[in-house]
Scaffold this motif. Sequence first.
Motif, mmCIF file in Angstrom:
data_model
loop_
_atom_site.group_PDB
_atom_site.id
_atom_site.type_symbol
_atom_site.label_atom_id
_atom_site.label_comp_id
_atom_site.label_asym_id
_atom_site.label_seq_id
_atom_site.Cartn_x
_atom_site.Cartn_y
_atom_site.Cartn_z
ATOM 1 N N ILE A 9 0.865 -1.176 0.000
ATOM 2 C CA ILE A 9 0.000 0.000 0.000
ATOM 3 C C ILE A 9 0.905 1.230 0.000
ATOM 4 O O ILE A 9 1.785 1.350 0.862
ATOM 5 C CB ILE A 9 -0.907 0.021 1.258
ATOM 6 C CG1 ILE A 9 -1.722 -1.273 1.361
ATOM 7 C CG2 ILE A 9 -1.818 1.260 1.253
ATOM 8 C CD1 ILE A 9 -2.722 -1.511 0.249
ATOM 9 N N PHE A 34 0.220 -1.843 -5.109
ATOM 10 C CA PHE A 34 1.113 -2.482 -6.075
ATOM 11 C C PHE A 34 1.597 -3.788 -5.472
ATOM 12 O O PHE A 34 1.244 -4.120 -4.333
ATOM 13 C CB PHE A 34 2.274 -1.563 -6.471
ATOM 14 C CG PHE A 34 3.120 -1.070 -5.329
ATOM 15 C CD1 PHE A 34 2.732 0.044 -4.592
ATOM 16 C CD2 PHE A 34 4.291 -1.715 -4.985
ATOM 17 C CE1 PHE A 34 3.509 0.513 -3.545
ATOM 18 C CE2 PHE A 34 5.084 -1.247 -3.940
ATOM 19 C CZ PHE A 34 4.693 -0.134 -3.220
ATOM 20 N N GLU A 60 11.896 2.371 2.758
ATOM 21 C CA GLU A 60 10.570 2.720 3.294
ATOM 22 C C GLU A 60 10.284 1.710 4.396
ATOM 23 O O GLU A 60 10.064 0.529 4.124
ATOM 24 C CB GLU A 60 9.490 2.636 2.198
ATOM 25 C CG GLU A 60 9.686 3.643 1.080
ATOM 26 C CD GLU A 60 8.500 3.718 0.121
ATOM 27 O OE1 GLU A 60 7.559 2.926 0.265
ATOM 28 O OE2 GLU A 60 8.542 4.586 -0.774
ATOM 29 N N GLU A 62 8.107 -0.133 7.097
ATOM 30 C CA GLU A 62 6.656 -0.384 7.104
ATOM 31 C C GLU A 62 6.263 -1.504 8.059
ATOM 32 O O GLU A 62 7.004 -2.470 8.245
ATOM 33 C CB GLU A 62 6.203 -0.777 5.674
ATOM 34 C CG GLU A 62 6.744 0.210 4.636
ATOM 35 C CD GLU A 62 6.011 0.219 3.318
ATOM 36 O OE1 GLU A 62 5.042 -0.544 3.168
ATOM 37 O OE2 GLU A 62 6.432 1.021 2.456
ATOM 38 N N ASP A 91 10.292 -1.550 2.240
ATOM 39 C CA ASP A 91 9.862 -1.515 0.845
ATOM 40 C C ASP A 91 10.924 -0.687 0.123
ATOM 41 O O ASP A 91 10.900 0.535 0.188
ATOM 42 C CB ASP A 91 8.459 -0.878 0.775
ATOM 43 C CG ASP A 91 8.084 -0.418 -0.624
ATOM 44 O OD1 ASP A 91 8.716 -0.860 -1.599
ATOM 45 O OD2 ASP A 91 7.140 0.400 -0.727
ATOM 46 N N LYS A 112 9.989 -0.817 -8.018
ATOM 47 C CA LYS A 112 9.473 -1.289 -6.737
ATOM 48 C C LYS A 112 9.574 -2.800 -6.547
ATOM 49 O O LYS A 112 9.552 -3.272 -5.416
ATOM 50 C CB LYS A 112 7.982 -0.925 -6.626
ATOM 51 C CG LYS A 112 7.696 0.521 -6.268
ATOM 52 C CD LYS A 112 7.944 0.761 -4.792
ATOM 53 C CE LYS A 112 7.283 2.039 -4.289
ATOM 54 N NZ LYS A 112 7.554 2.270 -2.862
HETATM 55 ZN ZN ZN Z 1 6.058 1.572 0.622
#
Ligand code: ZN
Length: 208
Positions: A9, A34, A60, A62, A91, A112
């Motif tokens: 997310i 994604f 990132e 998370e 991420d 990503k």
């Molecule tokens: Zn992320």
Amino acid sequence: MKVNRIFCIGKNYADHVAELAHLGHKPDGECVVFMKPASAVVPLGDVIDLPKGHGGVHHEAELVVMLTGGGRDIALEDALDSVAGVTLGLDLTLRDLQTELKNKGKPWEISKSFDGSAPLGDFKPFLEQDLQALEFTLHVNGELRQHGLTREMLYPVAQQIRILSQFWSLEPGDVIYTGTPKGVAELKPGDHCLLASPSLGRFEWTCA
Ligand code: ZN
């Protein structure tokens, strides 16, 4: 349980959406969904092999949940029944490439979902703890980079599960990276990452 699919997310914390706006990513008030392949996982004990030659790689930090399944069209009030475990993860994002692809109006998949883009801690069993009352941090080389309070999520975990189940039949081992707070920044070879939460534990990786 083995990781099945990895859902992610994006744009789920207002402070992170604001910092991305400085990079030219327009905020629109909606979260983004994604996926990453299971081959993206970097388990504890493995080295994070940063992709080279494609611009900066951002971390990132998370909260990550694993699901027991749940199937299609899960009601909001039932959503947390399908959570099996909770942990933290990174991420990883090829941010320069993502920005370039976004600006061209192209899908930013490759920025990503590359192999090694999902360092993942060990899951703790979900014991009905309040997923929206957790706190987590990311330190890089001992410096605090990100500090997350899950109560600040724009889309709480239950709502994320509901949204995903409208498009996929959720299966055992599916995991959700639930979005990142502000503080995303570049990782370099040799960096040491420490993800930690008082209730979930400490997870460490070194980058190469
Ligand atoms: Zn992320």
